[in-house]
Design a protein around this motif. Structure first.
Motif, PDB file in Angstrom:
ATOM      1  N   LYS A 125       0.821  -1.226   0.000  1.00 33.22           N
ATOM      2  CA  LYS A 125       0.000   0.000   0.000  1.00 33.22           C
ATOM      3  C   LYS A 125       0.852   1.272   0.000  1.00 33.22           C
ATOM      4  O   LYS A 125       0.327   2.387  -0.089  1.00 33.22           O
ATOM      5  CB  LYS A 125      -0.894   0.025   1.246  1.00 33.22           C
ATOM      6  CG  LYS A 125      -1.977  -1.025   1.221  1.00 33.22           C
ATOM      7  CD  LYS A 125      -2.859  -0.819   2.430  1.00 33.22           C
ATOM      8  CE  LYS A 125      -3.920  -1.910   2.501  1.00 33.22           C
ATOM      9  NZ  LYS A 125      -4.427  -2.075   3.841  1.00 33.22           N
ATOM     10  N   THR A 126       2.163   1.128   0.141  1.00 32.77           N
ATOM     11  CA  THR A 126       3.025   2.321   0.217  1.00 32.77           C
ATOM     12  C   THR A 126       3.079   3.002  -1.150  1.00 32.77           C
ATOM     13  O   THR A 126       3.327   2.347  -2.171  1.00 32.77           O
ATOM     14  CB  THR A 126       4.464   1.926   0.645  1.00 32.77           C
ATOM     15  OG1 THR A 126       4.379   1.110   1.801  1.00 32.77           O
ATOM     16  CG2 THR A 126       5.294   3.165   0.915  1.00 32.77           C
ATOM     17  N   VAL A 127       2.847   4.322  -1.135  1.00 36.07           N
ATOM     18  CA  VAL A 127       2.885   5.074  -2.398  1.00 36.07           C
ATOM     19  C   VAL A 127       3.941   6.177  -2.390  1.00 36.07           C
ATOM     20  O   VAL A 127       4.339   6.670  -3.448  1.00 36.07           O
ATOM     21  CB  VAL A 127       1.503   5.716  -2.707  1.00 36.07           C
ATOM     22  CG1 VAL A 127       0.494   4.652  -3.110  1.00 36.07           C
ATOM     23  CG2 VAL A 127       0.994   6.561  -1.531  1.00 36.07           C
ATOM     24  N   ALA A 128       4.357   6.590  -1.209  1.00 36.14           N
ATOM     25  CA  ALA A 128       5.284   7.725  -1.157  1.00 36.14           C
ATOM     26  C   ALA A 128       6.076   7.728   0.139  1.00 36.14           C
ATOM     27  O   ALA A 128       5.708   7.083   1.124  1.00 36.14           O
ATOM     28  CB  ALA A 128       4.504   9.031  -1.268  1.00 36.14           C
ATOM     29  N   ILE A 129       7.162   8.494   0.101  1.00 37.46           N
ATOM     30  CA  ILE A 129       7.946   8.784   1.314  1.00 37.46           C
ATOM     31  C   ILE A 129       7.861  10.291   1.505  1.00 37.46           C
ATOM     32  O   ILE A 129       8.010  11.057   0.536  1.00 37.46           O
ATOM     33  CB  ILE A 129       9.426   8.366   1.152  1.00 37.46           C
ATOM     34  CG1 ILE A 129       9.536   6.915   0.656  1.00 37.46           C
ATOM     35  CG2 ILE A 129      10.188   8.537   2.465  1.00 37.46           C
ATOM     36  CD1 ILE A 129      10.944   6.512   0.217  1.00 37.46           C
ATOM     37  N   MET A 130       7.571  10.707   2.742  1.00 42.99           N
ATOM     38  CA  MET A 130       7.487  12.146   3.012  1.00 42.99           C
ATOM     39  C   MET A 130       8.452  12.497   4.143  1.00 42.99           C
ATOM     40  O   MET A 130       8.064  12.609   5.304  1.00 42.99           O
ATOM     41  CB  MET A 130       6.053  12.534   3.353  1.00 42.99           C
ATOM     42  CG  MET A 130       5.806  13.999   3.124  1.00 42.99           C
ATOM     43  SD  MET A 130       4.076  14.272   2.745  1.00 42.99           S
ATOM     44  CE  MET A 130       3.681  15.321   4.074  1.00 42.99           C
ATOM     45  N   PRO A 131       9.722  12.685   3.800  1.00 46.44           N
ATOM     46  CA  PRO A 131      10.721  12.986   4.828  1.00 46.44           C
ATOM     47  C   PRO A 131      10.755  14.490   5.114  1.00 46.44           C
ATOM     48  O   PRO A 131      10.372  15.299   4.277  1.00 46.44           O
ATOM     49  CB  PRO A 131      12.042  12.545   4.188  1.00 46.44           C
ATOM     50  CG  PRO A 131      11.699  12.050   2.806  1.00 46.44           C
ATOM     51  CD  PRO A 131      10.337  12.552   2.471  1.00 46.44           C
ATOM     52  N   ILE A 132      11.266  14.807   6.295  1.00 45.39           N
ATOM     53  CA  ILE A 132      11.336  16.215   6.728  1.00 45.39           C
ATOM     54  C   ILE A 132      12.804  16.604   6.901  1.00 45.39           C
ATOM     55  O   ILE A 132      13.542  15.917   7.610  1.00 45.39           O
ATOM     56  CB  ILE A 132      10.586  16.415   8.078  1.00 45.39           C
ATOM     57  CG1 ILE A 132       9.162  15.888   7.977  1.00 45.39           C
ATOM     58  CG2 ILE A 132      10.612  17.887   8.518  1.00 45.39           C
ATOM     59  CD1 ILE A 132       8.921  14.568   8.671  1.00 45.39           C
ATOM     60  N   HIS A 133      13.208  17.706   6.308  1.00 44.07           N
ATOM     61  CA  HIS A 133      14.567  18.238   6.544  1.00 44.07           C
ATOM     62  C   HIS A 133      14.497  19.037   7.863  1.00 44.07           C
ATOM     63  O   HIS A 133      14.371  20.268   7.856  1.00 44.07           O
ATOM     64  CB  HIS A 133      15.001  19.154   5.413  1.00 44.07           C
ATOM     65  CG  HIS A 133      15.088  18.520   4.061  1.00 44.07           C
ATOM     66  ND1 HIS A 133      15.896  17.440   3.798  1.00 44.07           N
ATOM     67  CD2 HIS A 133      14.490  18.842   2.885  1.00 44.07           C
ATOM     68  CE1 HIS A 133      15.795  17.121   2.512  1.00 44.07           C
ATOM     69  NE2 HIS A 133      14.942  17.951   1.940  1.00 44.07           N
ATOM     70  N   VAL A 134      14.586  18.322   8.987  1.00 44.32           N
ATOM     71  CA  VAL A 134      14.312  18.935  10.294  1.00 44.32           C
ATOM     72  C   VAL A 134      15.364  19.996  10.656  1.00 44.32           C
ATOM     73  O   VAL A 134      16.569  19.724  10.597  1.00 44.32           O
ATOM     74  CB  VAL A 134      14.264  17.845  11.387  1.00 44.32           C
ATOM     75  CG1 VAL A 134      14.002  18.452  12.758  1.00 44.32           C
ATOM     76  CG2 VAL A 134      13.201  16.800  11.046  1.00 44.32           C
ATOM     77  N   TYR A 135      14.917  21.170  11.049  1.00 44.44           N
ATOM     78  CA  TYR A 135      15.759  22.338  11.403  1.00 44.44           C
ATOM     79  C   TYR A 135      16.651  22.773  10.237  1.00 44.44           C
ATOM     80  O   TYR A 135      17.637  23.494  10.448  1.00 44.44           O
ATOM     81  CB  TYR A 135      16.684  22.042  12.593  1.00 44.44           C
ATOM     82  CG  TYR A 135      16.057  21.476  13.825  1.00 44.44           C
ATOM     83  CD1 TYR A 135      14.927  22.055  14.394  1.00 44.44           C
ATOM     84  CD2 TYR A 135      16.610  20.367  14.454  1.00 44.44           C
ATOM     85  CE1 TYR A 135      14.364  21.537  15.556  1.00 44.44           C
ATOM     86  CE2 TYR A 135      16.059  19.850  15.612  1.00 44.44           C
ATOM     87  CZ  TYR A 135      14.929  20.439  16.156  1.00 44.44           C
ATOM     88  OH  TYR A 135      14.400  19.914  17.300  1.00 44.44           O
ATOM     89  N   GLY A 136      16.366  22.273   9.036  1.00 45.42           N
ATOM     90  CA  GLY A 136      17.262  22.580   7.914  1.00 45.42           C
ATOM     91  C   GLY A 136      18.405  21.581   7.788  1.00 45.42           C
ATOM     92  O   GLY A 136      19.260  21.734   6.918  1.00 45.42           O
ATOM     93  N   ASN A 137      18.428  20.538   8.644  1.00 45.86           N
ATOM     94  CA  ASN A 137      19.365  19.427   8.409  1.00 45.86           C
ATOM     95  C   ASN A 137      18.815  18.634   7.227  1.00 45.86           C
ATOM     96  O   ASN A 137      17.599  18.489   7.089  1.00 45.86           O
ATOM     97  CB  ASN A 137      19.455  18.512   9.631  1.00 45.86           C
ATOM     98  CG  ASN A 137      20.145  19.190  10.808  1.00 45.86           C
ATOM     99  OD1 ASN A 137      20.926  20.117  10.611  1.00 45.86           O
ATOM    100  ND2 ASN A 137      19.847  18.748  12.015  1.00 45.86           N
ATOM    101  N   ILE A 138      19.715  18.123   6.412  1.00 46.99           N
ATOM    102  CA  ILE A 138      19.252  17.498   5.174  1.00 46.99           C
ATOM    103  C   ILE A 138      19.164  15.985   5.335  1.00 46.99           C
ATOM    104  O   ILE A 138      20.090  15.344   5.848  1.00 46.99           O
ATOM    105  CB  ILE A 138      20.209  17.858   3.996  1.00 46.99           C
ATOM    106  CG1 ILE A 138      20.407  19.388   3.923  1.00 46.99           C
ATOM    107  CG2 ILE A 138      19.670  17.327   2.671  1.00 46.99           C
ATOM    108  CD1 ILE A 138      19.143  20.202   3.855  1.00 46.99           C
TER     109      ILE A 138
END
Ligand code: T4K
Length: 372
Positions: A125-138
Motif C-alpha cells: 500500500k506504500t505510495v510515497a515517502i514524506m521525509p522532513i529536513h528537520v531544522y534545515g538538516n538534510i
C-alpha cells in the motif's frame, strides 16, 4: 538586558518604505489576489533563486504539503512513510487526504528520517515517502532516492525549514518529486504567510495550480475538487522585499550560530546541532539536547529557568506527533524510540538575525550556571 521577553524567534521585515513602494501599485490596479502581478514576479524570482524550472506559490507551507499529496492522486487506503519528529502539519497533510501515515524512526544526529529503516516499512500500500529536513538538516537524499526508484514511490520533501540552503551546491528545494517550503512569519524567509512547491513533473504543477483555485479551469469549467490556497498580492510583495535581503539575513544568523556554539560547546550534557558536511546552512533553528544525567537538570527545568529570566525557548518538536491526542490511539511512540528520546530532551533557543551578542551571552551564561 532590559525586562523585555526574548522570544524563540522574531520575524524579519524589510524597511517599511521598501514595502510601501512594493505595494503602492495596488492602489492603482485594485488587484489584490488571484494570481496578480506580484504573484507572477515573486514566482519568477523564486524559480531563479532556487535554480528550479517549476515553482507553485500557495497560501502557506501546510497547503503546499496537503495539495501536493492531493495532486498526486494516490488510491484510497494508501500509506505514506514519514517520521513523527516534526510539526503537526506534516502528518496532518497525509491524514487530511484520507491516507495513512506510517512512522519511521529518525537519525539521532540529523533528526531527519533514518533512511536505513525505511525499506522495512514498505508494504503493497506504500505510495510515497514524506521525509522532513528537520531544522534545515538534510535527509539522506541519495538513499531515499534509491529506495523510491526501487519501489516506484514518490518522494515529497517537507522542506519547510530549508529556505536558502544548498546541498552539494544545489538548492535543497530541488530534491525529490516535490519539495514543500514554508514562508511563515517565523521562518528564515517569510512572505507573512506563504508557501511553495518546487516540483519536477509539469502535470503535477498544472494540477496544483488548479487545486489552489477551487479546481476552476476557466469561466465555464471546474475540473477538480479544489480549495482556496492562492497567495495574495500583499504576501507576494513581502516575499519580493524579503528576498532582496536573504543573503544578509542568513549571514547574521550564521554569526548568532557561531556565538552560541562557542559558548555552549564545552558544557557537559548540552548537545548542539552541527552543520552537516556539504550543506550551506540557513541557521534556521538552534536546538540543543539536554542529557539530564550529565547536565544535572532536565530539559523542562531549564526551559522554566530560562522563562523566569524572560527567555522564551520552545520544545520543537514535543510532544511527538504519535503522542498527540488526535493520534495516540492509532500510533505508538514506542515504535520510534530515537524520535521519542530526542523529543523528550530537545529545546530550541532564541534564533533570529538581529539577536544581539549581549543577549546570546546572557542566555549561554544562564545555561552554563543552571547545570551542575
Ligand atoms: N512543516 C514543518 C516541518 C513546519 O515546521 C511547519 C511550520 C509547516 C510544515 C507548516 O508551514 P506553515 O503552514 O506554517 O507555513 C510556528 C509556525 O507557525 C509554523 O510555521 C512553524 N512550522 C512552527 C515550527 O512554528 P508556533 O505555534 O510555534 O508559532 P508561534 O505563534 O508561537 O510563534 C513563535 C514565535 O515566533 C513567537 O514567540 C514570536 C515569533 N513570531 C510569531 C509570529 C506569529 C513573530 O516574530 N512574528 C509573528 O508574526 O508555530
Amino acid at each position: 538586558m532590559n525586562g523585555d521577553k526574548i522570544l524563540v524567534t522574531r520575524s524579519s521585515m524589510p524597511g517599511i518604505e521598501e514595502y510601501i513602494e512594493e505595494i503602492r501599485p495596488m492602489w492603482d490596479s485594485h488587484w489584490l489576489t488571484n494570481m496578480g502581478q506580484k504573484h507572477q514576479l515573486f514566482q519568477e524570482q523564486l524559480m531563479s533563486y532556487f535554480g528550479a524550472d517549476n515553482v507553485e506559490l500557495l497560501t502557506n507551507g501546510h497547503m503546499a504539503l496537503e495539495m501536493t499529496i492531493q495532486a498526486l492522486d494516490f488510491p484510497a487506503g494508501s500509506e505514506i512513510i514519514t517520521s513523527p519528529f516534526t510539526f503537526a502539519s506534516t502528518t496532518h497533510a497525509i491524514v487530511r487526504n484520507g491516507l495513512t501515515p506510517v512512522f519511521c524512526d529518525i537519525d539521532d544526529k540529523s533528526y531527519c528520517i533514518d533512511a536505513e529503516k525505511i525499506e522495512a516499512l514498505i508494504t503493497d500500500k506504500t505510495v510515497a515517502i514524506m521525509p522532513i529536513h528537520v531544522y534545515g538538516n538534510i535527509c539522506d537524499v541519495d538513499k531515499i532516492d534509491s529506495i523510491a526508484k526501487k519501489y516506484d514511490l514518490k518522494v515529497i520533501y517537507d522542506a519547510a525549514h530549508t529556505f536558502g540552503e544548498k546541498y552539494r551546491d544545489i538548492s535543497v528545494a530541488n530534491y525529490g518529486d516535490a519539495s514543500c517550503l514554508s514562508f511563515h512569519a517565523t521562518k528564515v524567509f517569510n512572505s507573512i504567510e506563504g508557501g511553495a512547491v518546487v516540483y519536477k513533473n509539469i502535470n503535477l504543477g498544472k494540477r496544483l495550480y488548479n487545486l489552489k483555485n477551487f479546481g476552476i479551469l476557466d469561466e465555464n469549467t471546474v475540473v477538480d475538487v479544489g480549495a482556496n490556497a492562492k497567495m495574495n498580492e500583499f504576501c507576494a510583495a513581502m516575499g519580493i522585499c524579503n528576498l532582496r535581503h536573504i543573503g544578509e539575513e542568513i549571514e547574521k544568523r550564521h554569526t548568532v550560530y557561531d556565538r552560541y556554539i562557542a559558548g555552549l560547546k564545552d558544557i557537559a550534557g548540552v548537545l548542539c546541532n552541527r552543520i552537516q558536511d556539504g550543506v550551506q546552512s540557513n541557521y534556521a533553528y538552534f536546538p540543543i539536547i539536554i542529557d539530564e544525567a550529565e547536565y544535572g537538570i532536565s530539559r523542562d527545568t531549564l526551559h522554566n529557568i530560562l522563562k523566569e529570566k524572560n527567555i522564551v525557548t520552545r520544545k520543537y518538536f514535543y510532544p511527538l506527533i504519535t503522542d498527540f491526542e488526535c493520534y495516540r490511539d492509532q500510533f505508538s511512540s514506542a515504535d520510534t524510540p530515537v524520535a521519542k528520546w530526542v523529543s523528550d530532551r530537545v529545546l530550541t533557543l532564541p534564533m533570529y538575525a538581529d539577536l544581539s551578542i549581549e543577549v546570546i551571552d546572557y542566555i549561554v551564561d544562564i545555561i552554563a550556571k543552571a547545570g551542575k
